[in-house]
Design a protein around this motif. Structure first.
Motif, short mmCIF file in Angstrom:
data_model
loop_
_atom_site.label_atom_id
_atom_site.label_comp_id
_atom_site.label_asym_id
_atom_site.label_seq_id
_atom_site.Cartn_x
_atom_site.Cartn_y
_atom_site.Cartn_z
N ILE A 16 0.83 -1.20 0.00
CA ILE A 16 0.00 0.00 0.00
C ILE A 16 0.87 1.26 0.00
O ILE A 16 0.52 2.26 -0.63
N ALA A 17 2.00 1.19 0.66
CA ALA A 17 2.90 2.36 0.76
C ALA A 17 3.36 2.85 -0.61
O ALA A 17 3.73 4.01 -0.75
N PHE A 18 3.30 2.00 -1.62
CA PHE A 18 3.78 2.38 -2.95
C PHE A 18 2.65 2.60 -3.96
O PHE A 18 2.92 2.78 -5.14
N TRP A 19 1.41 2.58 -3.50
CA TRP A 19 0.32 2.90 -4.41
C TRP A 19 0.50 4.30 -4.96
O TRP A 19 0.91 5.21 -4.24
N GLN A 20 0.15 4.48 -6.23
CA GLN A 20 0.26 5.79 -6.86
C GLN A 20 -1.08 6.16 -7.48
O GLN A 20 -1.57 5.47 -8.38
N TYR A 21 -1.65 7.25 -7.00
CA TYR A 21 -2.90 7.76 -7.54
C TYR A 21 -2.60 8.83 -8.59
O TYR A 21 -1.59 9.52 -8.50
N ASP A 31 4.70 8.40 0.95
CA ASP A 31 6.12 8.60 0.69
C ASP A 31 6.92 7.30 0.83
O ASP A 31 8.11 7.34 1.11
N GLY A 32 6.29 6.18 0.64
CA GLY A 32 6.99 4.91 0.77
C GLY A 32 6.88 4.36 2.18
O GLY A 32 6.23 4.92 3.04
N PRO A 33 7.55 3.24 2.42
CA PRO A 33 7.35 2.50 3.66
C PRO A 33 7.80 3.20 4.93
O PRO A 33 7.19 2.99 5.97
N GLN A 34 8.81 4.04 4.88
CA GLN A 34 9.29 4.68 6.10
C GLN A 34 8.19 5.47 6.78
O GLN A 34 8.09 5.51 8.00
N GLU A 35 7.36 6.12 5.99
CA GLU A 35 6.34 7.02 6.52
C GLU A 35 5.08 6.32 7.03
O GLU A 35 4.40 6.83 7.89
#
Length: 157
Positions: A16-21, A31-35
Motif C-alpha cells: 500500500i505504501a507504494f500505491w500511486q494515484y 512517501d513509501g514504507p518509512q512514513e
C-alpha cells in the motif's frame, strides 16, 4: 465478490505504501514504507483482500481515521460516532466500486466495534469520494482547514 478483511500485515502495508494515484488524487500518494508502515501496523488498520489475494483497499477506525486539526477544532468530540477512514487500490478507483466498498467497511465496524453511527473526513477537492459518501448516506456536518488543504467532516446515522 466475497472480500476478506484482516488486520493489516506488514506485507500489506509495504504494498500500500507504494500505491500511486493520478492527479488530482496524487495528494493521497504516500512517501513509501518509512512514513506509513509503522502507522498501518498500529491501531485499527485492516486490509481488504479479494478471493485472488489482491489488495482491494484498507480501512482504519477510531483515532487512526481522524485529522489532528479536526481534533483541535472539536469535530471528533462526539464519541457516539465511529470514525472511519479508507483507501481503495488506485487500479480500482473510478470504476463504481466505491459505495459498496464503503458499506463493507461500515458493516465490518458494526460487527467488530458495535458501531451504528459513522463519521469520516475527506479532502474538499475529492469530489469523487464525496459523491460516493453521499450515495451511501453520509451528510456534511462541517469543514476545517489545515495549512495545506481543506477537509469536510461527514456523518452517517
Amino acid at each position: 465478490m466475497k472480500l476478506k478483511i484482516r488486520k493489516m500485515q506488514e506485507e500489506d502495508a509495504m504494498k500500500i505504501a507504494f500505491w500511486q494515484y493520478t492527479e488530482p488524487y496524487d495528494w493521497y500518494n504516500l512517501d513509501g514504507p518509512q512514513e506509513c508502515v509503522e502507522e498501518f501496523l498500529h491501531d485499527q488498520y485492516y486490509t481488504v483482500i479479494s478471493p485472488s489475494e489482491q489488495i482491494v483497499g484498507f480501512y482504519c477506525y477510531g483515532t487512526s481515521a481522524q485529522v489532528s486539526v479536526g481534533k483541535l477544532k472539536g469535530f471528533y468530540d462526539d464519541r457516539t460516532y465511529m470514525d472511519i477512514g479508507l483507501g481503495m487500490n488506485p487500479i480500482l478507483c473510478g470504476k463504481g466500486y466505491g459505495p459498496s466498498f464503503v458499506k463493507i467497511g461500515m458493516k465490518h465496524a458494526k460487527k467488530k466495534f458495535k458501531s451504528e453511527k459513522f463519521r469520516l473526513t475527506v479532502a474538499n477537492f475529492n469530489i469523487r469520494a464525496i459523491k460516493t459518501y453521499e450515495k451511501v448516506g453520509f451528510k456534511e456536518i462541517g469543514e476545517f482547514k489545515t495549512p495545506s488543504i481543506c477537509f469536510k467532516v461527514m456523518c452517517y446515522e
